[in-house]
Design a protein around this motif. Structure first.
Motif, mmCIF file in Angstrom:
data_model
loop_
_atom_site.group_PDB
_atom_site.id
_atom_site.type_symbol
_atom_site.label_atom_id
_atom_site.label_comp_id
_atom_site.label_asym_id
_atom_site.label_seq_id
_atom_site.Cartn_x
_atom_site.Cartn_y
_atom_site.Cartn_z
ATOM 1 N N LEU A 51 14.669 4.160 26.445
ATOM 2 C CA LEU A 51 13.283 4.088 25.980
ATOM 3 C C LEU A 51 12.285 3.852 27.115
ATOM 4 O O LEU A 51 11.091 3.675 26.878
ATOM 5 C CB LEU A 51 13.147 3.012 24.900
ATOM 6 N N GLY A 52 12.786 3.863 28.349
ATOM 7 C CA GLY A 52 11.916 3.812 29.518
ATOM 8 C C GLY A 52 11.305 2.461 29.825
ATOM 9 O O GLY A 52 10.265 2.399 30.477
ATOM 10 N N ILE A 53 11.941 1.371 29.398
ATOM 11 C CA ILE A 53 11.380 0.044 29.676
ATOM 12 C C ILE A 53 12.278 -0.817 30.569
ATOM 13 O O ILE A 53 11.935 -1.956 30.865
ATOM 14 C CB ILE A 53 11.061 -0.723 28.369
ATOM 15 N N ALA A 54 13.392 -0.267 31.019
ATOM 16 C CA ALA A 54 14.331 -1.058 31.821
ATOM 17 C C ALA A 54 13.694 -1.531 33.127
ATOM 18 O O ALA A 54 13.872 -2.680 33.526
ATOM 19 C CB ALA A 54 15.603 -0.265 32.101
ATOM 20 N N GLU A 55 12.952 -0.673 33.772
ATOM 21 C CA GLU A 55 12.356 -1.035 35.069
ATOM 22 C C GLU A 55 11.095 -1.873 34.917
ATOM 23 O O GLU A 55 10.866 -2.800 35.693
ATOM 24 C CB GLU A 55 12.059 0.235 35.883
ATOM 25 N N SER A 56 10.278 -1.588 33.929
ATOM 26 C CA SER A 56 9.042 -2.357 33.758
ATOM 27 C C SER A 56 9.318 -3.737 33.190
ATOM 28 O O SER A 56 8.604 -4.680 33.469
ATOM 29 C CB SER A 56 8.062 -1.603 32.849
ATOM 30 N N GLY A 57 10.380 -3.839 32.391
ATOM 31 C CA GLY A 57 10.794 -5.129 31.856
ATOM 32 C C GLY A 57 10.805 -5.159 30.343
ATOM 33 O O GLY A 57 10.075 -4.429 29.680
ATOM 34 N N TYR A 58 11.646 -6.031 29.834
ATOM 35 C CA TYR A 58 11.773 -6.191 28.388
ATOM 36 C C TYR A 58 12.235 -7.603 28.088
ATOM 37 O O TYR A 58 12.681 -8.338 28.955
ATOM 38 C CB TYR A 58 12.736 -5.159 27.780
ATOM 39 N N ARG A 59 12.105 -7.970 26.818
ATOM 40 C CA ARG A 59 12.522 -9.288 26.360
ATOM 41 C C ARG A 59 13.604 -9.083 25.305
ATOM 42 O O ARG A 59 13.482 -8.223 24.437
ATOM 43 C CB ARG A 59 11.323 -10.023 25.761
ATOM 44 N N LEU A 60 14.636 -9.913 25.376
ATOM 45 C CA LEU A 60 15.715 -9.891 24.398
ATOM 46 C C LEU A 60 15.735 -11.257 23.734
ATOM 47 O O LEU A 60 15.907 -12.277 24.399
ATOM 48 C CB LEU A 60 17.041 -9.597 25.105
ATOM 49 N N ILE A 61 15.544 -11.287 22.408
ATOM 50 C CA ILE A 61 15.385 -12.542 21.684
ATOM 51 C C ILE A 61 16.441 -12.660 20.593
ATOM 52 O O ILE A 61 16.675 -11.719 19.835
ATOM 53 C CB ILE A 61 13.989 -12.614 21.022
ATOM 54 N N ASN A 62 17.045 -13.849 20.509
ATOM 55 C CA ASN A 62 17.945 -14.178 19.408
ATOM 56 C C ASN A 62 17.446 -15.460 18.775
ATOM 57 O O ASN A 62 17.316 -16.483 19.441
ATOM 58 C CB ASN A 62 19.380 -14.367 19.917
ATOM 59 N N ASN A 63 17.138 -15.400 17.497
ATOM 60 C CA ASN A 63 16.746 -16.589 16.746
ATOM 61 C C ASN A 63 17.981 -17.113 16.016
ATOM 62 O O ASN A 63 18.808 -16.329 15.560
ATOM 63 C CB ASN A 63 15.651 -16.247 15.734
ATOM 64 N N CYS A 64 18.077 -18.442 15.910
ATOM 65 C CA CYS A 64 19.238 -19.044 15.257
ATOM 66 C C CYS A 64 18.781 -20.113 14.273
ATOM 67 O O CYS A 64 18.302 -21.173 14.680
ATOM 68 C CB CYS A 64 20.190 -19.633 16.305
ATOM 69 N N ASN A 65 18.881 -19.790 13.003
ATOM 70 C CA ASN A 65 18.557 -20.677 11.888
ATOM 71 C C ASN A 65 17.056 -20.825 11.661
ATOM 72 O O ASN A 65 16.235 -20.305 12.410
ATOM 73 C CB ASN A 65 19.270 -22.019 11.999
ATOM 74 N N ALA A 66 16.703 -21.514 10.607
ATOM 75 C CA ALA A 66 15.339 -21.533 10.075
ATOM 76 C C ALA A 66 14.282 -22.021 11.059
ATOM 77 O O ALA A 66 13.205 -21.426 11.153
ATOM 78 C CB ALA A 66 15.286 -22.374 8.804
ATOM 79 N N ASP A 67 14.545 -23.095 11.803
ATOM 80 C CA ASP A 67 13.518 -23.629 12.697
ATOM 81 C C ASP A 67 13.169 -22.680 13.841
ATOM 82 O O ASP A 67 12.112 -22.819 14.453
ATOM 83 C CB ASP A 67 13.942 -24.990 13.266
ATOM 84 N N SER A 68 14.011 -21.708 14.110
ATOM 85 C CA SER A 68 13.724 -20.733 15.164
ATOM 86 C C SER A 68 12.851 -19.598 14.652
ATOM 87 O O SER A 68 12.331 -18.811 15.435
ATOM 88 C CB SER A 68 15.026 -20.145 15.710
ATOM 89 N N GLY A 69 12.725 -19.502 13.332
ATOM 90 C CA GLY A 69 11.985 -18.400 12.733
ATOM 91 C C GLY A 69 12.902 -17.317 12.174
ATOM 92 O O GLY A 69 12.431 -16.289 11.704
ATOM 93 N N MET A 70 14.203 -17.543 12.214
ATOM 94 C CA MET A 70 15.153 -16.552 11.697
ATOM 95 C C MET A 70 14.938 -16.377 10.200
ATOM 96 O O MET A 70 14.925 -17.349 9.454
ATOM 97 C CB MET A 70 16.587 -17.002 11.984
ATOM 98 N N GLU A 71 14.772 -15.129 9.774
ATOM 99 C CA GLU A 71 14.555 -14.843 8.363
ATOM 100 C C GLU A 71 15.709 -14.066 7.738
ATOM 101 O O GLU A 71 15.883 -14.099 6.532
ATOM 102 C CB GLU A 71 13.250 -14.081 8.180
ATOM 103 N N VAL A 72 16.472 -13.345 8.544
ATOM 104 C CA VAL A 72 17.638 -12.608 8.055
ATOM 105 C C VAL A 72 18.876 -13.258 8.664
ATOM 106 O O VAL A 72 19.034 -13.279 9.887
ATOM 107 C CB VAL A 72 17.577 -11.114 8.437
#
Length: 118
Positions: A75-96
């Motif tokens: 998708l052409g974002i490897a060089e410019s940068g990207y964020r990888l996020i994992n939420n864990c449980n309700a207080d993190s904002g995890m909804e699924v």
């Protein structure tokens, strides 16, 4: 099972796929928080990172990261940068409750996003 990600994996709900293998599916988020916003999930249902079984789920979890790298390149974002996020449980904002990562990019993400919904 009522898990929305399991329904997407099983083809019961539509998605715009970004990556698929035997163990992992990645699809574009329907409410993107950045120009590129892809959700990466193991096909095996695992509720959260807390339930990852060492030795049993290691390969699938490793592939989540491999998929993120490949998708970022494609998708052409490897060089410019990207964020990888994992939420864990309700207080993190995890909804699924299905282990997943959000891959975000396509703009400067230097400031924290107010909320990445799951």
């Amino acid at each position: 099972m009522s898990c929305i990600f399991c329904k997407i994996i099983n083809g019961e709900l539509p998605s715009r796929k970004a990556y698929e293998s035997d163990a992992v599916l990645a699809f574009h988020d329907i409410t993107p928080k950045a120009p590129v916003h892809v959700v990466i999930v193991p096909k095996k249902h695992i509720d959260t990172m807390n339930e990852v079984e060492s030795g049993t789920d290691d390969a699938a979890v490793a592939e989540l990261f491999q998929a993120a790298r490949q998708i970022a390149r494609e998708l052409g974002i490897a060089e410019s940068g990207y964020r990888l996020i994992n939420n864990c449980n309700a207080d993190s904002g995890m909804e699924v409750s299905h282990l997943h990562f959000h891959l975000l990019g396509g703009r400067n993400l230097g400031a924290l996003l107010s909320k990445v919904e799951s």
